[in-house]
Design an enzyme around this catalytic site. Structure first.
Site, mmCIF file in Angstrom:
data_model
loop_
_atom_site.group_PDB
_atom_site.id
_atom_site.type_symbol
_atom_site.label_atom_id
_atom_site.label_comp_id
_atom_site.label_asym_id
_atom_site.label_seq_id
_atom_site.Cartn_x
_atom_site.Cartn_y
_atom_site.Cartn_z
ATOM 1 N N SER A 125 4.592 16.509 -36.044
ATOM 2 C CA SER A 125 4.473 15.112 -36.487
ATOM 3 C C SER A 125 5.125 14.096 -35.554
ATOM 4 O O SER A 125 4.837 12.914 -35.640
ATOM 5 C CB SER A 125 5.027 14.936 -37.900
ATOM 6 N N LYS A 133 11.540 11.699 -38.406
ATOM 7 C CA LYS A 133 10.535 10.623 -38.314
ATOM 8 C C LYS A 133 11.158 9.402 -37.659
ATOM 9 O O LYS A 133 12.365 9.307 -37.496
ATOM 10 C CB LYS A 133 10.023 10.224 -39.708
#
Length: 188
Positions: free
Chosen positions: A52, A92
């Protein structure tokens, strides 16, 4: 008096070995305590799981993160927990902090924060993948809005399963990749 020089030499060697072992044990204990204090209060190493954050971070990268005097800011890469979604720490990028409004145009792939188009040279692809969060959305106090740099595969604040991340769940900011050596260096 009456003790042979050989006996005294053996006795001195015995004390020397015991002293040497004691010194080594003392060094090992001090090193362990120092390591624990560093990892608890200054920083620690965690592994990145999944794609990700590609191209910024790759699956399997080992990163150094710290929460010492840390206050989340836009563009920081953070490690956080979201046990309702996954038992592993997640990595993230902070897109918006409390009281900022995020809007995403999934047709053009553009991300806007407080009416300003974000310059995102770090992303792998435009933000065209939509989950179940409706936009625009305002980040509540004490929270951040996060997204992965690989927007087409990242499951992040665009999905209600992760949603806004409470700042208390942030373990720290990522500062550097330490392994593998081909990816070694500071993270921006």
């Amino acid at each position: 008096e009456g003790l042979s020089p050989l006996f005294l030499l053996k006795e001195a060697k015995g004390m020397s070995v015991k002293s040497e072992i004691y010194d080594w044990l003392q060094c090992i204990v001090v090193a362990l305590v120092a390591s624990i204090l560093i990892f608890v209060f200054i920083g620690r190493v965690i592994g990145v799981i999944g794609p990700s954050m590609v191209p910024t971070l790759e699956d399997g990268d080992m990163v150094v993160m710290s929460n010492l005097f840390y206050d989340p800011k836009q563009d920081d890469i953070v490690v956080f927990t979201k046990f309702s979604y996954d038992s592993n720490p997640l990595v993230k990028r902070v897109i918006a902090v409390e009281n900022q409004t995020v809007d995403i145009n999934f047709v053009t792939g553009e991300v806007w924060v407080d009416g300003e188009l974000l310059d995102e040279p770090y992303i792998a692809d435009l933000t065209r993948r939509q989950y179940d969060i409706e936009f625009p959305v305002t980040v509540p106090p004490g929270s951040v809005f996060v997204m992965g740099d690989n927007r087409m595969v990242s499951y992040d604040s665009r999905a209600s399963a992760i949603g806004m991340v409470d700042e208390r769940c942030i373990l720290g900011k990522v500062y550097a990749v330490i392994a593998p050596l081909k990816n070694f260096g500071a993270v921006s």
